[in-house]
Design a protein around this motif. Structure first.
Motif, PDB file in Angstrom:
ATOM      1  N   PRO A   8       0.810  -1.227   0.000  1.00 49.75           N
ATOM      2  CA  PRO A   8       0.000   0.000   0.000  1.00 49.75           C
ATOM      3  C   PRO A   8       0.845   1.280   0.000  1.00 49.75           C
ATOM      4  CG  PRO A   8      -0.938  -1.586   1.510  1.00 49.75           C
ATOM      5  CD  PRO A   8       0.390  -2.141   1.080  1.00 49.75           C
ATOM      6  N   PHE A   9       1.968   1.260   0.698  1.00 54.41           N
ATOM      7  CA  PHE A   9       2.837   2.436   0.737  1.00 54.41           C
ATOM      8  C   PHE A   9       3.563   2.629  -0.594  1.00 54.41           C
ATOM      9  CE2 PHE A   9       2.251   1.627   5.246  1.00 54.41           C
ATOM     10  CZ  PHE A   9       1.994   2.905   5.712  1.00 54.41           C
ATOM     11  N   LEU A  10       3.984   1.538  -1.213  1.00 53.48           N
ATOM     12  CA  LEU A  10       4.649   1.630  -2.517  1.00 53.48           C
ATOM     13  C   LEU A  10       3.699   2.210  -3.566  1.00 53.48           C
ATOM     14  CD1 LEU A  10       6.502  -1.812  -2.605  1.00 53.48           C
ATOM     15  CD2 LEU A  10       7.489   0.426  -2.089  1.00 53.48           C
ATOM     16  N   LYS A  11       2.465   1.682  -3.601  1.00 53.90           N
ATOM     17  CA  LYS A  11       1.468   2.169  -4.562  1.00 53.90           C
ATOM     18  C   LYS A  11       1.099   3.622  -4.271  1.00 53.90           C
ATOM     19  CE  LYS A  11      -1.874  -0.882  -4.332  1.00 53.90           C
ATOM     20  NZ  LYS A  11      -2.936  -1.902  -4.523  1.00 53.90           N
ATOM     21  N   ALA A  12       0.933   3.955  -2.999  1.00 53.15           N
ATOM     22  CA  ALA A  12       0.536   5.314  -2.623  1.00 53.15           C
ATOM     23  C   ALA A  12       1.612   6.328  -2.998  1.00 53.15           C
ATOM     24  CB  ALA A  12       0.239   5.387  -1.130  1.00 53.15           C
ATOM     25  N   ALA A  13       2.863   6.016  -2.725  1.00 51.12           N
ATOM     26  CA  ALA A  13       3.955   6.938  -3.050  1.00 51.12           C
ATOM     27  C   ALA A  13       4.014   7.176  -4.566  1.00 51.12           C
ATOM     28  CB  ALA A  13       5.293   6.401  -2.544  1.00 51.12           C
ATOM     29  N   SER A  14       3.944   6.112  -5.334  1.00 53.38           N
ATOM     30  CA  SER A  14       3.971   6.260  -6.804  1.00 53.38           C
ATOM     31  C   SER A  14       2.799   7.112  -7.281  1.00 53.38           C
ATOM     32  CB  SER A  14       3.925   4.890  -7.476  1.00 53.38           C
ATOM     33  OG  SER A  14       5.087   4.170  -7.202  1.00 53.38           O
ATOM     34  N   HIS A  15       1.610   6.845  -6.754  1.00 56.16           N
ATOM     35  CA  HIS A  15       0.403   7.576  -7.158  1.00 56.16           C
ATOM     36  C   HIS A  15       0.511   9.071  -6.838  1.00 56.16           C
ATOM     37  CE1 HIS A  15      -3.806   8.455  -7.894  1.00 56.16           C
ATOM     38  NE2 HIS A  15      -3.871   8.996  -6.693  1.00 56.16           N
ATOM     39  N   VAL A  16       0.936   9.396  -5.631  1.00 52.92           N
ATOM     40  CA  VAL A  16       1.009  10.808  -5.214  1.00 52.92           C
ATOM     41  C   VAL A  16       2.068  11.556  -6.023  1.00 52.92           C
ATOM     42  CG1 VAL A  16       1.591  12.350  -3.299  1.00 52.92           C
ATOM     43  CG2 VAL A  16       0.040  10.412  -2.928  1.00 52.92           C
ATOM     44  N   PHE A  17       3.219  10.947  -6.244  1.00 52.19           N
ATOM     45  CA  PHE A  17       4.249  11.623  -7.035  1.00 52.19           C
ATOM     46  C   PHE A  17       3.807  11.824  -8.481  1.00 52.19           C
ATOM     47  CE2 PHE A  17       6.913  10.769  -3.411  1.00 52.19           C
ATOM     48  CZ  PHE A  17       7.744  11.875  -3.388  1.00 52.19           C
ATOM     49  N   GLU A  18       3.046  10.877  -9.023  1.00 51.48           N
ATOM     50  CA  GLU A  18       2.492  11.033 -10.373  1.00 51.48           C
ATOM     51  C   GLU A  18       1.539  12.225 -10.437  1.00 51.48           C
ATOM     52  OE1 GLU A  18       0.627   7.413 -11.687  1.00 51.48           O
ATOM     53  OE2 GLU A  18       2.499   6.284 -11.525  1.00 51.48           O
ATOM     54  N   GLN A  19       0.742  12.424  -9.375  1.00 45.66           N
ATOM     55  CA  GLN A  19      -0.197  13.552  -9.349  1.00 45.66           C
ATOM     56  C   GLN A  19       0.529  14.889  -9.475  1.00 45.66           C
ATOM     57  OE1 GLN A  19      -2.298  12.677  -5.620  1.00 45.66           O
ATOM     58  NE2 GLN A  19      -4.164  12.458  -6.825  1.00 45.66           N
TER      59      GLN A  19
END
Length: 153
Positions: A8-19
Motif C-alpha cells: 500500500p505504501f509503494l502504490k501510494a507513493a507512486s500515485h502521489v508523485f504522479e499527481q
C-alpha cells in the motif's frame, strides 16, 4: 515484514508523485536497524487501528526543496519556510492517506495522525520494539527521499 504491509505504501507513493508530475523511482525496500537516521527534514505520521506504527518521510534539504518547488508549480524554493514546511508535511499526509485507502481494500482498518515535521542535522530515530522498513524514492541522480515504515512487532 509482510508484503501486505509494504505494497500500500509503494502504490501510494507512486500515485502521489504522479499527481505532482514529479518523476521518481520507488526503490527496493530494505530492513533497517534502530536507531536510524532521519536525514535533515523528517515528517512523522502516526498509524493507528488494526496495526500500529508510524511513517517517517524525509530527505536532505536540497531534495526537499526540489520536491516542494515542483509541488508549487516550479516556483524556485530556496528555504523551508512555514508554507514550504506545510507543503512537505501534506505530501507525507497524502502518501499515508492513500496507503490507508489501499489497506481498507484489504479489510485492514487504519487511521493516521496529523503530520509532525522535524528539521535538523543528524536526526536519529529510535523505533523500540518495531520493525523498520526503508523505501528509497529516487528523484534524480543527486536527490532522493526516504520513506521509513515502522510497525509494532
Amino acid at each position: 515484514m509482510k508484503a501486505i504491509y509494504i505494497n500500500p505504501f509503494l502504490k501510494a507513493a507512486s500515485h502521489v508523485f504522479e499527481q505532482f508530475q514529479l518523476p521518481c523511482k520507488v526503490g527496493s525496500p530494505s530492513l533497517k536497524s534502530s536507531p536510524f537516521s532521519g536525514l535533515e527534514v523528517l515528517t512523522i505520521v502516526g498509524i493507528t487501528g488494526d496495526i500500529r506504527g508510524q511513517m517517517y518521510f524525509g530527505g536532505s534539504m536540497p531534495s526537499i526543496l526540489e520536491v516542494v518547488s515542483t509541488m508549487m508549480g516550479g516556483v524556485p524554493v530556496e528555504a523551508l519556510g512555514s508554507l514550504e514546511q506545510s507543503a512537505f508535511s501534506e505530501l507525507a499526509n497524502m502518501i499515508c492517506g492513500n496507503a490507508m485507502s489501499y489497506f481498507s481494500q484489504d479489510g485492514i482498518t487504519l487511521d493516521i495522525t496529523p503530520p509532525t515535521l522535524i528539521m535538523g542535522k543528524q536526526i536519529e530515530v529510535s523505533a523500540v520494539k518495531m520493525s523498520v522498513l526503508s523505501i528509497p524514492i529516487i528523484l534524480n541522480m543527486n536527490n532522493q527521499l526516504e520513506m521509513n515504515i515502522v510497525f509494532e512487532v
